[in-house]
Design an enzyme around this catalytic site. Structure first.
Site, PDB file in Angstrom:
ATOM      1  N   THR A  67      -2.044  68.202 119.484  1.00  0.00           N
ATOM      2  CA  THR A  67      -1.649  69.486 119.000  1.00  0.00           C
ATOM      3  C   THR A  67      -3.046  70.393 119.135  1.00  0.00           C
ATOM      4  O   THR A  67      -3.915  70.143 119.860  1.00  0.00           O
ATOM      5  CB  THR A  67      -1.400  69.065 117.341  1.00  0.00           C
ATOM      6  N   LYS A  71      -3.184  71.878 123.521  1.00  0.00           N
ATOM      7  CA  LYS A  71      -1.983  71.871 124.367  1.00  0.00           C
ATOM      8  C   LYS A  71      -2.164  72.058 125.804  1.00  0.00           C
ATOM      9  O   LYS A  71      -1.534  71.704 126.812  1.00  0.00           O
ATOM     10  CB  LYS A  71      -0.857  72.457 123.525  1.00  0.00           C
ATOM     11  N   ASP A 107       8.472  70.463 121.701  1.00  0.00           N
ATOM     12  CA  ASP A 107       8.708  71.631 120.896  1.00  0.00           C
ATOM     13  C   ASP A 107      10.105  72.218 120.952  1.00  0.00           C
ATOM     14  O   ASP A 107      10.582  72.735 120.116  1.00  0.00           O
ATOM     15  CB  ASP A 107       7.571  72.644 120.878  1.00  0.00           C
ATOM     16  N   ALA A 134       5.082  86.450 120.003  1.00  0.00           N
ATOM     17  CA  ALA A 134       5.213  85.852 121.667  1.00  0.00           C
ATOM     18  C   ALA A 134       3.897  85.079 121.693  1.00  0.00           C
ATOM     19  O   ALA A 134       3.096  85.157 122.537  1.00  0.00           O
ATOM     20  CB  ALA A 134       5.010  87.123 122.235  1.00  0.00           C
ATOM     21  N   TYR A 228       7.037  76.242 108.174  1.00  0.00           N
ATOM     22  CA  TYR A 228       7.457  74.989 107.120  1.00  0.00           C
ATOM     23  C   TYR A 228       6.755  74.938 105.684  1.00  0.00           C
ATOM     24  O   TYR A 228       7.226  74.344 105.046  1.00  0.00           O
ATOM     25  CB  TYR A 228       7.888  73.768 107.827  1.00  0.00           C
TER      26      TYR A 228
END
Ligand code: ATR
Length: 282
Positions: A67, A71, A107, A134, A228
């Site tokens: 993470t 990445k 993802d 973006a 979330y």
């Protein structure tokens, strides 16, 4: 918990990693499926990434999730990278196999599976999508939409040049177009859309809300947010008020974990309401 001398090991590598829900999420599945294994939080500073990964491989780990902020480094580290992760420009799942690190990106899978589960009526091949943002997250979302068959994607970002660079990158060797519009056009861009996706950090706890007027958006359009926390962002609350179907971002987190779990622990995990409740209670 079963943890024998033969336990399979995996984890999540991040910096920081203490906020990650992945150890508890994978721990839930390990427990539920009675698997002899463990999934650990692994706090690794950026300058130690390659060293740590080499060590984990030498120690017999099955693989790791990667993470923020690793990445892109993970993409460079891997001996093999699948085409989708290469297109997105980031690896979030690594499987160690026969001394090699094999990288992929789940993802995009997580994003699309969340929509398939929670907005089953959406016909991807006929849909027009409006994507806001973006950044790194948008790349996974757009690649997922392209692979699901979407041919009409409108992209708007505060910094237009970033949207243009993303569109150019992701349109290579693909059919369909990504139309870039100015951030100021985001209200009118919603006309005739079937899907609206927020990939910006706006609406996240501690961030300003996304300012958007949904009056041009058809009432049948699905609205989804990759944020979330909170589960119902101001955008989703507004969309619900207008009568649009909404899909929150938690499902993406849950579904993106499935491919890694299956590869490392050899069993198929399930995403259901019970798991959602468990993760929300963390
Ligand atoms: P991630 O990898 O999570 O996508 P990121 O690369 O930092 O994170 O991208 C954050 C996204 O939120 C970008 O699209 C960013 O727009 P810019 O490219 O113009 O920075 C968007 N964003 C963040 N704060 C914003 C704000 N106040 N208004 C509009 N867009 C914002």
């Amino acid at each position: 918990m079963i943890l024998s001398g033969k336990a399979r090991l995996a984890g999540v590598v991040g910096w920081p990693v203490s906020h990650s829900k992945s150890p508890q999420l994978h721990g839930y599945w390990l427990e539920q499926l009675g698997i002899d294994g463990a999934y650990l939080p692994l706090a690794v500073e950026p300058e130690s990434f390659d060293l740590a990964l080499t060590g984990l491989m030498a120690a017999g780990f099955q693989g790791v999730n990667v993470t923020v902020p690793h990445k892109e480094a993970a993409l460079q580290f891997c001996d093999e990278v699948d085409p989708l992760a290469r297109r997105i420009g980031a690896v979030n799942t690594i499987v160690f196999r026969e001394g090699k690190a094999i990288g992929s990106n789940s993802d995009a899978f997580g994003f699309i599976e969340n929509l398939r589960q929670n907005a089953p009526g959406l016909n991807f091949s006929l849909a027009k999508a409006v994507v806001l943002g973006a950044g790194g997250a948008a790349r996974g979302v757009i690649a997922a939409l392209q692979d699901a068959g979407l041919r009409d994607i409108v992209l708007l970002n505060r910094t237009r040049s970033r949207a243009e660079a993303l569109a150019e990158d992701l349109c290579k060797d693909q059919t369909g177009t990504i139309r870039v519009l100015d951030w100021e056009e985001r209200n009118s861009a919603l006309e005739s859309a079937d899907l609206l996706v927020n990939t910006t950090s706006l609406g996240m706890a501690g961030q300003p809300a996304l300012e958007l007027d949904l009056s041009a958006l058809p009432q049948s359009a699905v609205v989804t947010d990759i944020v979330y926390a909170p589960l119902i962002t101001p955008l989703l609350a507004l969309a619900q008020k207008q009568g649009n179907p909404v899909v929150d971002g938690l499902g993406m987190l849950l579904h993106q974990a499935r491919p890694g779990f299956e590869a490392w622990f050899g069993a198929k995990p399930v995403v259901n309401e019970e798991l959602r409740k468990f993760v929300l209670a963390i």
